[in-house]
Design a protein around this motif. Structure first.
Motif, PDB file in Angstrom:
ATOM      1  N   ALA A 208       0.827  -1.207   0.000  1.00  0.00           N
ATOM      2  CA  ALA A 208       0.000   0.000   0.000  1.00  0.00           C
ATOM      3  C   ALA A 208       0.860   1.255   0.000  1.00  0.00           C
ATOM      4  CB  ALA A 208      -0.933  -0.001   1.204  1.00  0.00           C
ATOM      5  N   ARG A 209       1.896   1.282   0.812  1.00  0.00           N
ATOM      6  CA  ARG A 209       2.752   2.470   0.908  1.00  0.00           C
ATOM      7  C   ARG A 209       3.546   2.709  -0.370  1.00  0.00           C
ATOM      8  NH1 ARG A 209       3.603   4.885   5.833  1.00  0.00           N
ATOM      9  NH2 ARG A 209       2.444   3.955   7.546  1.00  0.00           N
ATOM     10  N   PHE A 210       4.080   1.657  -0.959  1.00  0.00           N
ATOM     11  CA  PHE A 210       4.908   1.845  -2.137  1.00  0.00           C
ATOM     12  C   PHE A 210       4.074   2.222  -3.359  1.00  0.00           C
ATOM     13  CE2 PHE A 210       7.930  -1.561  -0.208  1.00  0.00           C
ATOM     14  CZ  PHE A 210       8.198  -0.704   0.852  1.00  0.00           C
ATOM     15  N   ARG A 211       2.827   1.756  -3.403  1.00  0.00           N
ATOM     16  CA  ARG A 211       1.966   2.124  -4.529  1.00  0.00           C
ATOM     17  C   ARG A 211       1.477   3.563  -4.419  1.00  0.00           C
ATOM     18  NH1 ARG A 211       0.616  -2.052  -7.709  1.00  0.00           N
ATOM     19  NH2 ARG A 211      -1.293  -1.164  -8.508  1.00  0.00           N
ATOM     20  N   ALA A 212       1.524   4.114  -3.203  1.00  0.00           N
ATOM     21  CA  ALA A 212       1.094   5.502  -2.998  1.00  0.00           C
ATOM     22  C   ALA A 212       2.279   6.461  -2.864  1.00  0.00           C
ATOM     23  CB  ALA A 212       0.222   5.586  -1.745  1.00  0.00           C
ATOM     24  N   ALA A 213       3.488   5.938  -2.918  1.00  0.00           N
ATOM     25  CA  ALA A 213       4.669   6.768  -2.668  1.00  0.00           C
ATOM     26  C   ALA A 213       4.804   7.887  -3.700  1.00  0.00           C
ATOM     27  CB  ALA A 213       5.927   5.906  -2.681  1.00  0.00           C
ATOM     28  N   ALA A 214       5.185   9.057  -3.207  1.00  0.00           N
ATOM     29  CA  ALA A 214       5.403  10.198  -4.094  1.00  0.00           C
ATOM     30  C   ALA A 214       6.838  10.241  -4.606  1.00  0.00           C
ATOM     31  CB  ALA A 214       5.072  11.504  -3.364  1.00  0.00           C
ATOM     32  N   GLY A 215       7.672   9.371  -4.079  1.00  0.00           N
ATOM     33  CA  GLY A 215       9.077   9.346  -4.480  1.00  0.00           C
ATOM     34  C   GLY A 215       9.982   9.760  -3.342  1.00  0.00           C
ATOM     35  N   TRP A 216      11.245   9.470  -3.492  1.00  0.00           N
ATOM     36  CA  TRP A 216      12.235   9.785  -2.474  1.00  0.00           C
ATOM     37  C   TRP A 216      13.343  10.652  -3.076  1.00  0.00           C
ATOM     38  CZ3 TRP A 216      10.305   4.679  -2.979  1.00  0.00           C
ATOM     39  CH2 TRP A 216       9.428   4.300  -1.960  1.00  0.00           C
ATOM     40  N   PRO A 217      13.976  11.511  -2.263  1.00  0.00           N
ATOM     41  CA  PRO A 217      14.997  12.439  -2.787  1.00  0.00           C
ATOM     42  C   PRO A 217      16.327  11.721  -3.037  1.00  0.00           C
ATOM     43  CG  PRO A 217      14.769  12.736  -0.415  1.00  0.00           C
ATOM     44  CD  PRO A 217      13.702  11.735  -0.822  1.00  0.00           C
ATOM     45  N   LEU A 218      16.365  10.968  -4.100  1.00  0.00           N
ATOM     46  CA  LEU A 218      17.534  10.130  -4.373  1.00  0.00           C
ATOM     47  C   LEU A 218      18.809  10.943  -4.561  1.00  0.00           C
ATOM     48  CD1 LEU A 218      15.910   7.567  -6.846  1.00  0.00           C
ATOM     49  CD2 LEU A 218      16.076   7.435  -4.353  1.00  0.00           C
ATOM     50  N   GLU A 219      18.680  12.162  -5.071  1.00  0.00           N
ATOM     51  CA  GLU A 219      19.866  13.002  -5.290  1.00  0.00           C
ATOM     52  C   GLU A 219      20.580  13.352  -3.990  1.00  0.00           C
ATOM     53  OE1 GLU A 219      17.070  13.603  -8.717  1.00  0.00           O
ATOM     54  OE2 GLU A 219      16.886  13.561  -6.523  1.00  0.00           O
ATOM     55  N   ALA A 220      19.873  13.248  -2.876  1.00  0.00           N
ATOM     56  CA  ALA A 220      20.461  13.601  -1.580  1.00  0.00           C
ATOM     57  C   ALA A 220      21.230  12.454  -0.947  1.00  0.00           C
ATOM     58  CB  ALA A 220      19.358  14.077  -0.626  1.00  0.00           C
ATOM     59  N   ALA A 241      15.867   0.735 -10.958  1.00  0.00           N
ATOM     60  CA  ALA A 241      17.330   0.743 -10.879  1.00  0.00           C
ATOM     61  C   ALA A 241      17.919   1.800 -11.802  1.00  0.00           C
ATOM     62  CB  ALA A 241      17.875  -0.635 -11.246  1.00  0.00           C
ATOM     63  N   GLU A 242      17.318   1.978 -12.971  1.00  0.00           N
ATOM     64  CA  GLU A 242      17.824   2.999 -13.896  1.00  0.00           C
ATOM     65  C   GLU A 242      17.734   4.384 -13.274  1.00  0.00           C
ATOM     66  OE1 GLU A 242      17.147   1.726 -18.440  1.00  0.00           O
ATOM     67  OE2 GLU A 242      15.282   1.929 -17.309  1.00  0.00           O
ATOM     68  N   GLN A 243      16.595   4.691 -12.657  1.00  0.00           N
ATOM     69  CA  GLN A 243      16.434   5.990 -11.995  1.00  0.00           C
ATOM     70  C   GLN A 243      17.418   6.146 -10.843  1.00  0.00           C
ATOM     71  OE1 GLN A 243      12.546   7.579 -10.953  1.00  0.00           O
ATOM     72  NE2 GLN A 243      11.577   6.083 -12.298  1.00  0.00           N
ATOM     73  N   LEU A 244      17.570   5.093 -10.068  1.00  0.00           N
ATOM     74  CA  LEU A 244      18.470   5.138  -8.918  1.00  0.00           C
ATOM     75  C   LEU A 244      19.897   5.437  -9.375  1.00  0.00           C
ATOM     76  CD1 LEU A 244      18.527   4.667  -5.812  1.00  0.00           C
ATOM     77  CD2 LEU A 244      19.114   2.283  -6.305  1.00  0.00           C
ATOM     78  N   ALA A 245      20.343   4.722 -10.404  1.00  0.00           N
ATOM     79  CA  ALA A 245      21.701   4.916 -10.903  1.00  0.00           C
ATOM     80  C   ALA A 245      21.888   6.295 -11.521  1.00  0.00           C
ATOM     81  CB  ALA A 245      22.038   3.827 -11.914  1.00  0.00           C
ATOM     82  N   ALA A 246      20.829   6.821 -12.118  1.00  0.00           N
ATOM     83  CA  ALA A 246      20.930   8.120 -12.779  1.00  0.00           C
ATOM     84  C   ALA A 246      20.881   9.282 -11.795  1.00  0.00           C
ATOM     85  CB  ALA A 246      19.807   8.267 -13.808  1.00  0.00           C
ATOM     86  N   ARG A 247      20.165   9.104 -10.694  1.00  0.00           N
ATOM     87  CA  ARG A 247      19.924  10.236  -9.794  1.00  0.00           C
ATOM     88  C   ARG A 247      20.850  10.280  -8.590  1.00  0.00           C
ATOM     89  NH1 ARG A 247      13.728  10.136  -8.406  1.00  0.00           N
ATOM     90  NH2 ARG A 247      14.442  11.875  -7.079  1.00  0.00           N
ATOM     91  N   VAL A 248      21.381   9.132  -8.149  1.00  0.00           N
ATOM     92  CA  VAL A 248      22.292   9.133  -7.004  1.00  0.00           C
ATOM     93  C   VAL A 248      23.704   9.414  -7.514  1.00  0.00           C
ATOM     94  CG1 VAL A 248      23.315   7.783  -5.153  1.00  0.00           C
ATOM     95  CG2 VAL A 248      20.885   7.534  -5.670  1.00  0.00           C
ATOM     96  N   PRO A 249      24.345  10.445  -7.025  1.00  0.00           N
ATOM     97  CA  PRO A 249      25.699  10.769  -7.498  1.00  0.00           C
ATOM     98  C   PRO A 249      26.665   9.593  -7.342  1.00  0.00           C
ATOM     99  CG  PRO A 249      24.823  12.566  -6.169  1.00  0.00           C
ATOM    100  CD  PRO A 249      23.865  11.422  -6.025  1.00  0.00           C
ATOM    101  N   GLY A 250      27.276   9.214  -8.449  1.00  0.00           N
ATOM    102  CA  GLY A 250      28.283   8.155  -8.417  1.00  0.00           C
ATOM    103  C   GLY A 250      27.753   6.745  -8.326  1.00  0.00           C
TER     104      GLY A 250
END
Length: 284
Positions: A208-220, A241-250
């Protein structure tokens, strides 16, 4: 398998189990999981040479849902667990639904987190349609004897159970050709019918929580990150995984071509080698 223990945290009661010696690795299970599946995650992904700490997240097995229903609360409880064990910090290995807790651990407790290994892990809003097996298991969970029978059936017919998770014949052959991976897979199947009703509150909460999630500040996120994901994952899309790799520095991405949600088992040796090398770089 080591017996579980229980501690009191700021959120409430927390069940966990620990195994091995070496640098601490916090292993976070996914849906329908618990400490037992966390230990299996550690065995498959990192092997020997680490102190694997596997909590049952909120709503799973011996940890009440009230202990920490949100990923933020679960991350705080993980810090309490490290404190109780006298561990200054830990690397985190998360699979599937353990991903959001891992992200919050890195975001909220940077000084306690040496790095993240995210395997088939949820790191964005879960938009994929829930598989029919999920709805079936919710019904089965209300009848313990039937749940146990499902577990026994899976153990007696491992290849048939494997077809549902790995429809590609070459993927099944790859898993069965690896004796260690096959043994870990069978051990995982054995947990499914064991106390299924005690695994469902957490599973329903996560879903329920993950389907309603607005997203997390991965860049931080300011710790090293390795994202491992199958490109054919039907449970948590490869785009996570693509978003995670693209948004988290390094951040690093290990894509498993054609890999399914259980690619950790079908590609155990490759994933473990990459994870071990990554963890070695995060260990002082």
């Amino acid at each position: 398998m080591p017996a579980p223990r229980v501690i009191e945290t700021r959120g409430g009661r927390l069940e966990y189990a620990a195994a091995g010696e070496g640098p601490a690795v916090l292993c976070l299970h996914g849906g329908m999981g618990g400490y037992d599946q966390g230990l299996l995650l550690g065995a498959a992904a990192v092997g020997d040479g680490f102190s694997v700490v596997a909590p049952s997240r909120a709503g799973y097995l011996g940890t009440p849902l009230a202990t920490g229903p949100s990923p933020e609360q679960q991350a705080d409880v993980c810090v309490d667990l490290l404190d109780a064990l006298g561990m200054a910090d830990a690397a985190v290995v998360a699979i599937s639904g353990g991903g959001p807790c891992a992200l919050q651990f890195a975001l909220r407790h940077r000084e306690r987190c040496r790095g993240l290994v995210m395997i088939s892990a949820c790191s964005a809003r879960l938009e994929i349609r829930l598989p029919w097996q999920y709805h079936l298991m919710r019904l089965v969970a209300h009848v313990p004897a039937l749940a146990a029978a499902f577990g026994r059936y899976a153990m007696k017919n491992p290849e048939r159970a494997l077809v549902r998770s790995l429809p590609a014949p070459e993927a099944r052959a790859r898993l069965l050709a690896d004796p260690e991976a096959a043994a870990l897979w069978l051990a995982l199947q054995a947990t499914i019918g064991n106390r299924l009703g005690d695994r469902m509150p957490g599973t329903d909460n996560d879903t329920a929580r993950f389907r309603a999630a607005a997203g997390w500040p991965l860049e931080a996120i300011a710790v090293p990150v390795l994202a491992v994901h199958g490109t054919a994952d039907r449970i948590v899309a490869f785009s996570h995984a693509e978003q995670l790799a693209a948004r988290v520095p390094g951040a690093e991405l290990l894509a498993i071509p054609g890999g399914e949600h259980v690619c950790l088992f079908a590609h155990r040796s490759d994933i473990r080698a990459r994870a071990a090398a990554f963890l070695a770089r995060t260990t002082p």
